[in-house]
Write a protein that holds these residues in place. Structure first.
Motif, PDB file in Angstrom:
ATOM      1  N   THR A 101       0.857  -1.468  -0.328  1.00 34.37           N
ATOM      2  CA  THR A 101      -0.167  -0.231  -0.304  1.00 34.37           C
ATOM      3  C   THR A 101       0.917   1.229  -0.518  1.00 34.37           C
ATOM      4  OG1 THR A 101      -2.003  -1.056   1.496  1.00 34.37           O
ATOM      5  CG2 THR A 101      -1.942   1.033   1.476  1.00 34.37           C
ATOM      6  N   ARG A 102       2.195   1.438   0.886  1.00 34.47           N
ATOM      7  CA  ARG A 102       2.599   2.584   1.216  1.00 34.47           C
ATOM      8  C   ARG A 102       4.068   2.602  -0.267  1.00 34.47           C
ATOM      9  NH1 ARG A 102       3.752   0.595   6.347  1.00 34.47           N
ATOM     10  NH2 ARG A 102       5.423  -1.091   5.433  1.00 34.47           N
ATOM     11  N   THR A 103       3.914   1.587  -1.392  1.00 34.38           N
ATOM     12  CA  THR A 103       4.871   1.428  -2.146  1.00 34.38           C
ATOM     13  C   THR A 103       3.773   1.625  -3.610  1.00 34.38           C
ATOM     14  OG1 THR A 103       4.840  -0.423  -2.170  1.00 34.38           O
ATOM     15  CG2 THR A 103       6.229   0.635  -1.320  1.00 34.38           C
ATOM     16  N   ALA A 104       2.369   1.615  -3.596  1.00 33.92           N
ATOM     17  CA  ALA A 104       1.663   1.037  -4.788  1.00 33.92           C
ATOM     18  C   ALA A 104       2.206  -0.247  -5.738  1.00 33.92           C
ATOM     19  CB  ALA A 104       1.599   2.610  -5.759  1.00 33.92           C
ATOM     20  N   GLY A 105       2.329  -0.720  -5.033  1.00 32.16           N
ATOM     21  CA  GLY A 105       3.064  -2.197  -4.915  1.00 32.16           C
ATOM     22  C   GLY A 105       2.149  -3.158  -5.931  1.00 32.16           C
ATOM     23  N   TYR A 106       2.784  -4.795  -5.784  1.00 35.47           N
ATOM     24  CA  TYR A 106       2.335  -5.352  -6.653  1.00 35.47           C
ATOM     25  C   TYR A 106       1.874  -6.950  -6.539  1.00 35.47           C
ATOM     26  CZ  TYR A 106       2.070  -8.598 -11.486  1.00 35.47           C
ATOM     27  OH  TYR A 106       2.051  -9.574 -11.502  1.00 35.47           O
ATOM     28  N   PHE A 107       1.402  -7.658  -6.236  1.00 38.89           N
ATOM     29  CA  PHE A 107       1.370  -8.889  -5.853  1.00 38.89           C
ATOM     30  C   PHE A 107       1.220  -9.544  -6.634  1.00 38.89           C
ATOM     31  CE2 PHE A 107      -1.276 -12.181  -3.640  1.00 38.89           C
ATOM     32  CZ  PHE A 107       0.122 -12.802  -2.466  1.00 38.89           C
ATOM     33  N   LEU A 108       1.985 -10.739  -6.887  1.00 40.43           N
ATOM     34  CA  LEU A 108       1.449 -11.947  -8.104  1.00 40.43           C
ATOM     35  C   LEU A 108       1.780 -13.251  -7.245  1.00 40.43           C
ATOM     36  CD1 LEU A 108       1.585 -13.129 -11.141  1.00 40.43           C
ATOM     37  CD2 LEU A 108       3.857 -13.123 -11.058  1.00 40.43           C
ATOM     38  N   GLN A 109       0.463 -13.590  -7.230  1.00 41.93           N
ATOM     39  CA  GLN A 109      -0.186 -15.353  -7.215  1.00 41.93           C
ATOM     40  C   GLN A 109      -0.049 -16.253  -8.221  1.00 41.93           C
ATOM     41  OE1 GLN A 109      -1.770 -16.488  -4.004  1.00 41.93           O
ATOM     42  NE2 GLN A 109      -0.963 -18.052  -5.347  1.00 41.93           N
ATOM     43  N   VAL A 110       1.074 -17.144  -7.971  1.00 39.82           N
ATOM     44  CA  VAL A 110       1.335 -18.101  -7.776  1.00 39.82           C
ATOM     45  C   VAL A 110       0.384 -19.651  -9.023  1.00 39.82           C
ATOM     46  CG1 VAL A 110       2.775 -20.198  -9.644  1.00 39.82           C
ATOM     47  CG2 VAL A 110       3.857 -17.829  -9.040  1.00 39.82           C
ATOM     48  N   GLY A 111      -0.176 -19.565  -9.952  1.00 43.00           N
ATOM     49  CA  GLY A 111      -1.041 -20.461  -9.737  1.00 43.00           C
ATOM     50  C   GLY A 111      -1.109 -21.188 -11.113  1.00 43.00           C
ATOM     51  N   SER A 112      -2.135 -22.019 -11.131  1.00 46.93           N
ATOM     52  CA  SER A 112      -1.486 -23.198 -12.208  1.00 46.93           C
ATOM     53  C   SER A 112      -2.863 -23.518 -13.045  1.00 46.93           C
ATOM     54  CB  SER A 112      -1.619 -24.617 -11.199  1.00 46.93           C
ATOM     55  OG  SER A 112      -1.899 -25.767 -12.057  1.00 46.93           O
ATOM     56  N   LEU A 113      -2.794 -24.429 -14.074  1.00 47.70           N
ATOM     57  CA  LEU A 113      -3.429 -25.243 -14.900  1.00 47.70           C
ATOM     58  C   LEU A 113      -4.432 -25.832 -14.339  1.00 47.70           C
ATOM     59  CD1 LEU A 113      -4.914 -25.873 -17.801  1.00 47.70           C
ATOM     60  CD2 LEU A 113      -3.226 -27.573 -17.668  1.00 47.70           C
ATOM     61  N   ALA A 114      -4.262 -25.663 -12.942  1.00 50.26           N
ATOM     62  CA  ALA A 114      -5.540 -26.675 -11.974  1.00 50.26           C
ATOM     63  C   ALA A 114      -5.496 -25.447 -11.273  1.00 50.26           C
ATOM     64  CB  ALA A 114      -4.496 -26.985 -10.347  1.00 50.26           C
ATOM     65  N   SER A 115      -5.582 -24.385 -11.489  1.00 52.43           N
ATOM     66  CA  SER A 115      -6.738 -23.054 -11.600  1.00 52.43           C
ATOM     67  C   SER A 115      -8.026 -22.926 -12.209  1.00 52.43           C
ATOM     68  CB  SER A 115      -6.119 -21.971 -11.729  1.00 52.43           C
ATOM     69  OG  SER A 115      -4.630 -22.224 -10.363  1.00 52.43           O
ATOM     70  N   LEU A 116      -7.533 -23.819 -13.702  1.00 54.88           N
ATOM     71  CA  LEU A 116      -8.309 -23.589 -14.695  1.00 54.88           C
ATOM     72  C   LEU A 116      -9.301 -24.701 -14.667  1.00 54.88           C
ATOM     73  CD1 LEU A 116      -6.266 -22.202 -17.410  1.00 54.88           C
ATOM     74  CD2 LEU A 116      -8.341 -20.448 -15.604  1.00 54.88           C
ATOM     75  N   GLY A 117      -8.716 -25.753 -14.570  1.00 51.17           N
ATOM     76  CA  GLY A 117      -9.344 -27.224 -13.902  1.00 51.17           C
ATOM     77  C   GLY A 117      -8.772 -27.835 -13.810  1.00 51.17           C
ATOM     78  N   ALA A 118      -9.324 -28.993 -13.221  1.00 51.36           N
ATOM     79  CA  ALA A 118      -9.581 -30.064 -12.032  1.00 51.36           C
ATOM     80  C   ALA A 118      -8.894 -31.288 -12.529  1.00 51.36           C
ATOM     81  CB  ALA A 118     -10.222 -30.079 -10.677  1.00 51.36           C
ATOM     82  N   SER A 119      -7.607 -32.138 -12.008  1.00 51.25           N
ATOM     83  CA  SER A 119      -7.035 -33.463 -12.078  1.00 51.25           C
ATOM     84  C   SER A 119      -7.342 -34.391 -11.066  1.00 51.25           C
ATOM     85  CB  SER A 119      -5.842 -33.346 -12.771  1.00 51.25           C
ATOM     86  OG  SER A 119      -5.843 -34.474 -12.623  1.00 51.25           O
ATOM     87  N   PRO A 120      -7.733 -35.452 -11.312  1.00 52.47           N
ATOM     88  CA  PRO A 120      -7.985 -36.473 -10.516  1.00 52.47           C
ATOM     89  C   PRO A 120      -7.198 -36.734  -9.972  1.00 52.47           C
ATOM     90  CG  PRO A 120      -8.062 -37.683 -12.728  1.00 52.47           C
ATOM     91  CD  PRO A 120      -8.284 -35.946 -12.371  1.00 52.47           C
ATOM     92  N   MET A 121      -6.782 -37.758  -8.180  1.00 51.48           N
ATOM     93  CA  MET A 121      -5.550 -37.696  -8.016  1.00 51.48           C
ATOM     94  C   MET A 121      -4.999 -36.321  -7.587  1.00 51.48           C
ATOM     95  SD  MET A 121      -6.323 -41.636  -8.342  1.00 51.48           S
ATOM     96  CE  MET A 121      -7.441 -42.060  -8.769  1.00 51.48           C
ATOM     97  N   MET A 122      -5.182 -35.477  -7.376  1.00 50.32           N
ATOM     98  CA  MET A 122      -5.077 -34.579  -7.304  1.00 50.32           C
ATOM     99  C   MET A 122      -5.675 -33.490  -6.872  1.00 50.32           C
ATOM    100  SD  MET A 122      -1.494 -34.592  -8.045  1.00 50.32           S
ATOM    101  CE  MET A 122      -0.982 -32.932  -7.954  1.00 50.32           C
ATOM    102  N   SER A 123      -6.825 -34.243  -5.776  1.00 52.94           N
ATOM    103  CA  SER A 123      -7.823 -33.314  -5.180  1.00 52.94           C
ATOM    104  C   SER A 123      -7.796 -31.592  -4.306  1.00 52.94           C
ATOM    105  CB  SER A 123      -9.201 -33.672  -4.571  1.00 52.94           C
ATOM    106  OG  SER A 123      -8.471 -34.363  -3.933  1.00 52.94           O
ATOM    107  N   ALA A 124      -6.275 -31.861  -3.436  1.00 55.38           N
ATOM    108  CA  ALA A 124      -6.836 -31.190  -2.092  1.00 55.38           C
ATOM    109  C   ALA A 124      -5.466 -29.553  -3.485  1.00 55.38           C
ATOM    110  CB  ALA A 124      -4.971 -31.551  -1.190  1.00 55.38           C
ATOM    111  N   TYR A 125      -4.506 -30.355  -4.674  1.00 57.10           N
ATOM    112  CA  TYR A 125      -3.671 -29.064  -5.173  1.00 57.10           C
ATOM    113  C   TYR A 125      -4.334 -28.177  -5.814  1.00 57.10           C
ATOM    114  CZ  TYR A 125      -0.094 -27.438  -7.653  1.00 57.10           C
ATOM    115  OH  TYR A 125       0.555 -26.351  -9.439  1.00 57.10           O
ATOM    116  N   CYS A 126      -5.811 -29.587  -7.045  1.00 51.61           N
ATOM    117  CA  CYS A 126      -6.456 -28.152  -7.575  1.00 51.61           C
ATOM    118  C   CYS A 126      -7.578 -27.668  -6.753  1.00 51.61           C
ATOM    119  CB  CYS A 126      -7.250 -29.816  -8.470  1.00 51.61           C
ATOM    120  SG  CYS A 126      -6.449 -30.758  -9.455  1.00 51.61           S
ATOM    121  N   ALA A 127      -8.130 -28.150  -5.548  1.00 50.22           N
ATOM    122  CA  ALA A 127      -8.520 -27.509  -4.798  1.00 50.22           C
ATOM    123  C   ALA A 127      -8.106 -26.183  -3.930  1.00 50.22           C
ATOM    124  CB  ALA A 127      -9.422 -28.362  -3.647  1.00 50.22           C
TER     125      ALA A 127
END
Length: 295
Positions: free
Chosen positions: A129-155
């Protein structure tokens, strides 16, 4: 002279002891930033920090621990100055069937990937807020479409996307920008470890050729550093993931169709085993959590 937006700016990268976080720290330093590296594995963090060509700081901290993060933030401010950007990169993964998963491990993936990212943002928001800065959240293809066997990661990755969208709307009027990085397979030890398990390997092999390609970590790091420089709202690596964003409603039926055919065939060879933590970073997190519990 070349425009260098990150020259002498302080940037925080979580999960920076290895893999993408370490490669990103090097790329940000190359572009003139002062980099604070946060995460487990103090020796790894210090080795990366020592390899950089600009002032850098290694801070060992569990991103799910508010007190440890607050101490790290105070150290960063004192040593490197006010923070202009934060990259929430730290993440872990476990694979295996949900029904037989160790639920404590399942919950830890959510805690690190989602709650840890949110706590990182909360800790450094006063700086941004003081620096008018930038926050980058690293997501994944899993953010767009879930895959079996990776339920926690995808969620967790779907959750980080929603969190970043909500945060962006809350802080835009304060001059803080929030971006999301949508990444496909990147050549880290997490992905290499996943490929040791037949079911994980087979499910990736069932994806179309562009979607199963593994990208060099340096290539991905360069794209993320560019996103930080230009305060991108979204960055897609590789670029075709934009199409997945547009067509995300079509992904669950496609995944379901593939899973219905592939999973029974794989199950015929014996029951699926849980992978445990994937990659050295995941094992380091589990070791640190165990040590805290014993302490």
């Amino acid at each position: 002279m070349a425009h260098r937006p990150l020259e002498n700016r302080t940037v925080v990268v979580t999960g920076a002891a290895r893999g993408l976080g370490a490669a990103l720290a090097r790329e940000l330093s190359r572009r003139g930033a002062r980099v604070a590296l946060l995460g487990h594995e103090r020796a790894g963090l210090e080795a990366v920090a020592d390899s950089l060509g600009t002032p850098a700081l290694a801070c060992e901290a569990d991103i799910t621990d508010a007190e440890e993060l607050a101490r790290a933030a105070r150290t960063v401010r004192a040593r490197l100055g006010p923070v202009s950007a934060v990259v929430a990169n730290a993440g872990i993964a476990h694979g295996g069937p949900f029904a037989t998963s160790d639920f404590a491990r399942w919950r830890r993936v959510i805690d690190v990937n989602l709650t840890g990212s949110a706590l990182t943002a909360r800790t450094f928001l006063p700086d941004l807020t003081r620096t008018a800065g930038y926050f980058l959240q690293v997501g994944s293809l899993a953010s767009l479409g879930a895959s079996p066997m990776m339920s926690a990661y995808c969620a967790s990755k779907a959750g980080t996307e929603a969190f970043a969208h909500a945060l962006r709307a809350e802080v835009a009027h304060q001059g803080v920008a929030v971006g999301i990085a949508y990444l496909n397979w990147t050549d880290t030890d997490m992905i290499r470890d996943a490929d040791r398990y037949a079911v994980m390997r087979e499910l990736r092999a069932a994806m179309p050729p562009p979607a199963r390609r593994v990208l060099p970590v340096e290539q991905v790091a360069a794209r993320l550093a560019g996103a930080v420089e230009h305060r991108r709202t979204a960055v897609y690596v590789p670029g075709w993931l934009r199409l997945a964003q547009v067509g995300r409603a079509t992904l669950p039926p496609v995944v379901l169709r593939v899973a219905r055919h592939r999973i029974p065939r794989l199950e015929s060879g014996g029951p699926f085993r849980a992978t445990g933590p994937l990659g050295a970073g995941g094992r380091a997190d589990e070791a640190a959590a165990r040590a805290d519990g014993e302490g």
